[in-house]
Scaffold this motif. Structure first.
Motif, mmCIF file in Angstrom:
data_model
loop_
_atom_site.group_PDB
_atom_site.id
_atom_site.type_symbol
_atom_site.label_atom_id
_atom_site.label_comp_id
_atom_site.label_asym_id
_atom_site.label_seq_id
_atom_site.Cartn_x
_atom_site.Cartn_y
_atom_site.Cartn_z
ATOM 1 N N GLN A 62 43.911 34.132 36.721
ATOM 2 C CA GLN A 62 43.006 33.873 35.607
ATOM 3 C C GLN A 62 41.621 33.436 36.060
ATOM 4 N N GLU A 63 41.576 32.783 37.242
ATOM 5 C CA GLU A 63 40.285 32.251 37.688
ATOM 6 C C GLU A 63 40.184 32.331 39.203
ATOM 7 N N VAL A 81 39.048 43.383 41.429
ATOM 8 C CA VAL A 81 38.982 42.107 40.706
ATOM 9 C C VAL A 81 38.743 42.268 39.205
ATOM 10 N N TRP A 82 38.718 43.481 38.688
ATOM 11 C CA TRP A 82 38.402 43.696 37.272
ATOM 12 C C TRP A 82 39.381 42.975 36.352
ATOM 13 N N HIS A 83 40.614 42.743 36.810
ATOM 14 C CA HIS A 83 41.654 42.115 35.993
ATOM 15 C C HIS A 83 41.520 40.592 35.893
ATOM 16 N N ILE A 84 40.629 39.991 36.681
ATOM 17 C CA ILE A 84 40.480 38.531 36.705
ATOM 18 C C ILE A 84 39.469 38.135 35.636
ATOM 19 N N PRO A 85 39.894 37.375 34.611
ATOM 20 C CA PRO A 85 38.979 37.047 33.504
ATOM 21 C C PRO A 85 37.759 36.224 33.918
ATOM 22 N N GLU A 115 27.318 30.855 38.908
ATOM 23 C CA GLU A 115 27.127 32.023 38.071
ATOM 24 C C GLU A 115 28.476 32.666 37.819
ATOM 25 N N LEU A 116 28.604 33.297 36.673
ATOM 26 C CA LEU A 116 29.811 34.026 36.323
ATOM 27 C C LEU A 116 29.659 35.444 36.844
ATOM 28 N N LEU A 117 30.598 35.884 37.663
ATOM 29 C CA LEU A 117 30.530 37.226 38.240
ATOM 30 C C LEU A 117 31.426 38.213 37.524
ATOM 31 N N SER A 118 32.300 37.725 36.631
ATOM 32 C CA SER A 118 33.243 38.603 35.961
ATOM 33 C C SER A 118 32.711 39.025 34.604
ATOM 34 N N HIS A 119 33.468 39.872 33.956
ATOM 35 C CA HIS A 119 33.091 40.431 32.665
ATOM 36 C C HIS A 119 33.439 39.521 31.496
#
Length: 194
Positions: free
Chosen positions: A141-142, A167-171, A186-190
């Protein structure tokens, strides 16, 4: 009790085995070797090893602990450039790997740590690539990357980055760095549900 950081913890002062139902173990200080009674920690759910500075890889000893849910290793291993998670860790939910000066590669085999939810990698200036096998951690999750190289960050930043598919599956993926005045992130995920 330790006097200085180069003094070894006196593990021989313990009896041949720790208490049978021990579920939390915190070792702070230099270790000459992995304690021989590690295999007997069948009820251990939390293990923190800080500044152990082992020359022998502790992972083969730790992976056999059947109830381990939280593992924090901080400067626990100086013996090589690689950490390999090849089996075990079935109940592990939280993994923190901090300050391994020589480490340049983390390998996670398929089927290991399948329930991992929270993974924190901190102060790895030799690590320039994502952990191999991070794509197998489907429950993750993180992912937090603190004080890591820009090269590692660029591997996952944006949909066109080299390792975005891993890593696309990691929220939630965060990168932390030190500015001249403060620690920033910074947030690197979607994900937008932070």
């Amino acid at each position: 009790m330790m006097i200085d950081e180069d003094e070894y913890l006196r593990m021989d002062a313990l009896s041949s085995a720790p208490p049978r139902y021990l579920n939390v173990l915190i070792l702070v200080g230099k270790l000459e070797k992995v304690p021989c009674w590690f295999h007997s920690l069948q009820n251990l759910s939390t293990l923190l090893m800080r500044w152990s500075r082992l020359t022998e890889d502790p992972i083969p000893y730790i992976q056999a602990l059947p109830n381990l849910g939280r593992l924090h290793l901080c400067n626990a291993y100086e013996g090589g450039g690689q950490l390999r998670f090849s089996e075990g860790f079935h109940k592990l939910r939280i993994l923190r790997l901090w300050n391994f000066p020589q480490l340049n590669e983390i390998i996670i085999e398929r089927g290991v740590m399948t329930g991992l939810q929270d993974f924190h990698i901190r102060t790895y200036m030799q690590l320039k690539i994502l952990p191999h096998g991070i794509e197998y951690l489907e429950d993750l999750q993180e992912l937090r990357l603190t004080f890591v190289t820009n090269k590692l960050k660029e591997c996952i930043r944006g949909e066109r980055s080299k390792d975005h598919q891993k890593v696309w599956h990691i929220p939630r993926i965060y990168r932390y760095w030190q500015s001249p005045t403060e620690v920033k992130y910074e947030l690197l995920s979607h994900s937008t549900d932070c």
